[in-house]
Design an enzyme around this catalytic site. Structure first.
Site, PDB file in Angstrom:
ATOM      1  N   SER A 328       0.881  -1.293   0.061  1.00  0.00           N
ATOM      2  CA  SER A 328      -0.046   0.074   0.088  1.00  0.00           C
ATOM      3  C   SER A 328       0.772   1.382  -0.033  1.00  0.00           C
ATOM      4  O   SER A 328       1.516   1.558  -0.962  1.00  0.00           O
ATOM      5  CB  SER A 328      -1.141   0.024   1.285  1.00  0.00           C
ATOM      6  OG  SER A 328      -1.994   0.838   1.090  1.00  0.00           O
ATOM      7  N   ASP A 339      10.238   4.916 -10.010  1.00  0.00           N
ATOM      8  CA  ASP A 339      10.104   5.586 -11.301  1.00  0.00           C
ATOM      9  C   ASP A 339      10.704   6.679 -11.521  1.00  0.00           C
ATOM     10  O   ASP A 339      11.102   6.992 -13.074  1.00  0.00           O
ATOM     11  CB  ASP A 339       8.393   5.631 -11.282  1.00  0.00           C
ATOM     12  CG  ASP A 339       7.575   4.685 -11.481  1.00  0.00           C
ATOM     13  OD1 ASP A 339       8.283   3.505 -11.920  1.00  0.00           O
ATOM     14  OD2 ASP A 339       6.412   4.727 -11.744  1.00  0.00           O
ATOM     15  N   LYS A 353      -0.737  -4.151  -3.506  1.00  0.00           N
ATOM     16  CA  LYS A 353      -2.108  -3.527  -3.137  1.00  0.00           C
ATOM     17  C   LYS A 353      -2.100  -1.977  -3.679  1.00  0.00           C
ATOM     18  O   LYS A 353      -1.519  -1.238  -3.303  1.00  0.00           O
ATOM     19  CB  LYS A 353      -2.168  -3.344  -1.483  1.00  0.00           C
ATOM     20  CG  LYS A 353      -3.461  -2.904  -1.020  1.00  0.00           C
ATOM     21  CD  LYS A 353      -3.606  -2.453   0.334  1.00  0.00           C
ATOM     22  CE  LYS A 353      -4.687  -2.057   0.725  1.00  0.00           C
ATOM     23  NZ  LYS A 353      -5.007  -0.560   0.353  1.00  0.00           N
TER      24      LYS A 353
END
Length: 563
Positions: A328, A339, A353
């Site tokens: 999460s 990224d 999640k």
């Protein structure tokens, strides 16, 4: 808001025609439970519709019919079940059956909080409570379950009073703890700030029980439970969860290091938490304006979170250590830093999640956590694992099956590295956790290191330069024999570093506090030591990210200019 009229209860015997219309406590309880169920159904089934358009008349009629069917089934059970229903049956039917069953048909993460769970959830979010400040656990001693102090939190009433790890809690305010579980004892220890609680404990080496008068206080429960310089110039931060204080805690920890040459962020076992705190952590390390996460839901407009403050040009390599149970909000941090090529992610593939829950407070201190968004990493990855046709047990606990990357969504980082969506955050470098053998499992099951530490410190004192030498090992072996724990010298020799680290960690926890014991474990931890080896690769990644950012800025500055 849904309302309903309860049918008048049937009566037997004398007529009640001239008696006042009252509702028994049990009937009131049943009525409230049903109202709560219908309220939860209304939220789960209608909150979205109210945002995107009214339900059709057919949908509303079907919804009412479904609720009527549930009420009919409940009434049949209440009136005709073979055994009388006990007083808490309405709550159990609704809290443990109907609402969870309904929500689990939606997704694995929409959930209902009964009053006890809701209070615990809010406590975790706030990161504090009122009590005496200790971790306790059940432990079988001489065939009887006892409640034992694992450790007091440093600086809390229990720590200041001299409560020790290994103390057996005999009574609280004169009430025996026999046949109590940890939760029951913990509830006795909690209470309003400034109130007193009397604690009686048995301690090894003491002939009689010890009594402590403790004054309850606010007990902070920080999410950064360990932060220190693990190597010269290299900081280490362990984040247990994301609560309302996490962003500030991480910022304070990083600032306290001074001139960093590298940072290791340990997110293993972090289940997530408050989304905006994950955003705040990323804001500490990314450049201003960079996307951190976006969330999209059918009932709500897309929301994009960006770094608003930025890292202040603090250019140092970052390694993030993750595990299968990193989930999460912790995956939001991992995915954003990956990224943007700001950190090297190492460890295991994370939980996966990608669903965001909004918590709706309900009546009687209950709450509904309803999935309202999907979240996406900056590259556009949805990292949610597939849960269709998967049992809840397999979804939560079966992570060891290999994943076929060919069937996963492919995206790119800022510098063009390949990353994958659907199924968690795939680490840049895989590091497997150490696997225990049977001997290690036996020692852990018998709480051997914990019990040895309190036994050893009865007749010994240690300093911070203490090392586990041959004499200490000899004492440890004698202790194993006395505890009837079978072993061979080969058993111990095969995991000697592990044995020494655990002995030292428990002794340091007892003698110097929880933080010192945690440092001992972190200094030994094979995954941490392996992760630190990749700091040069993280530095290279950071250099590439800075170079690419500079090139993009130069291209932007040299573009066409309006005159």
């Amino acid at each position: 808001m849904l309302y309903f009229a309860q049918e008048a209860p049937r009566t037997t015997g004398a007529s009640r025609r001239n008696q006042p219309l009252t509702m028994s406590p049990r009937a009131r309880r049943t009525a409230f439970s049903l109202v709560l169920f219908f309220t939860a159904c209304g939220l789960a089934g209608m909150v979205v519709s109210q945002r995107v358009g009214a339900q059709s008349a057919g949908d509303e009629s079907q919804f009412r019919d479904s609720l009527k069917s549930f009420t009919s089934v409940y009434n049949l059970v209440a009136e005709n079940y073979a055994e009388p229903l006990n007083a808490d049956m309405p709550d159990k039917t609704i809290y443990d059956g109907a609402i969870p069953g309904m929500l689990h048909t939606l997704d694995p993460h929409s959930s209902f909080y009964d009053p006890k769970a809701y209070a615990k959830m809010r406590e975790d979010q706030h990161g504090k409570y009122y009590g005496v400040g200790m971790t306790i656990q059940p432990q079988f001693i001489a065939g009887t379950q006892k409640i034992v102090v694992v450790f007091p939190y440093e600086g809390t009433p229990s720590y200041k009073a001299g409560i020790h790890p290994g103390d057996i809690i005999i009574s609280v305010d004169g009430k025996s703890t026999d046949n109590m579980n940890s939760e029951q004892v913990a509830n006795l220890l909690k209470g309003p700030k400034g109130t007193h609680v009397s604690l009686s404990v048995a301690r090894e080496g003491s002939a009689a029980p010890l009594t402590f008068d403790l004054v309850r206080d606010e007990i902070p429960h920080p999410s950064v439970d360990l932060s220190y310089e693990i190597r010269p110039g290299i900081g280490y931060i362990h984040i247990t969860q994301f609560q309302e204080t996490t962003g500030r805690e991480v910022s304070d920890a990083v600032n306290a290091f001074g001139n960093l040459k590298g940072l290791l962020i340990d997110l293993r076992g972090n289940p997530g938490g408050v989304l905006v705190e994950a955003v705040a952590v990323c804001d500490k390390f990314l450049r201003r304006g960079q996307v951190i996460v976006s969330q999209r839901g059918r009932a709500f407009p897309e929301q994009v979170y960006r770094a608003t403050h930025g890292d202040g040009r603090q250019d140092f390599p970052i390694v993030v250590l993750v595990s299968h149970s990193t989930a999460s909000a912790a995956e939001i941090v991992s995915g954003a830093l990956q990224d943007h090529d700001r950190a090297l992610i190492v460890g295991e593939t994370t939980f996966g999640k990608g669903l965001v829950q909004s918590v709706y407070p309900l009546s009687d201190d209950t709450g509904l956590a309803l999935t309202t968004y999907h979240y996406y990493t900056p590259s556009g990855r949805l990292i949610q694992r597939n849960y269709n046709g998967v049992s809840l047990y397999d979804y939560y606990y079966n992570h060891d099956q290999p994943q076929d990357l060919k069937n996963r969504e492919v995206k790119q980082t800022d510098s063009g590295r390949t990353v994958y969506g659907g199924g968690g955050i795939t680490p840049d470098v895989k590091i497997d956790p150490p696997k225990s053998n049977h001997f290690q499992d036996v020692l852990a099951a018998h709480y051997v290191f914990f019990n040895f530490s309190k036994h050893y410190l009865v007749n010994h004192s240690i300093t911070k330069d203490f090392q586990v030498d041959d004499k200490v090992l000899a004492d440890f072996k004698q202790f194993l024999t006395a505890q009837q724990v079978a072993y061979t010298d080969q058993d111990i020799a095969g995991v000697l570093d592990w044995v020494k680290a655990n002995i030292k960690a428990e002794l340091f926890t007892s003698a110097f506090g929880e933080q010192q014991g945690m440092r001992v474990r972190a200094n030994w931890d094979p995954m941490i030591n392996k992760a630190l080896e990749y700091m040069p690769q993280a530095a290279s990644l950071e250099e590439t990210a800075l170079r690419d950012a500079a090139a993009r800025q130069a291209a932007k500055n040299s573009g066409p200019q309006a005159e």
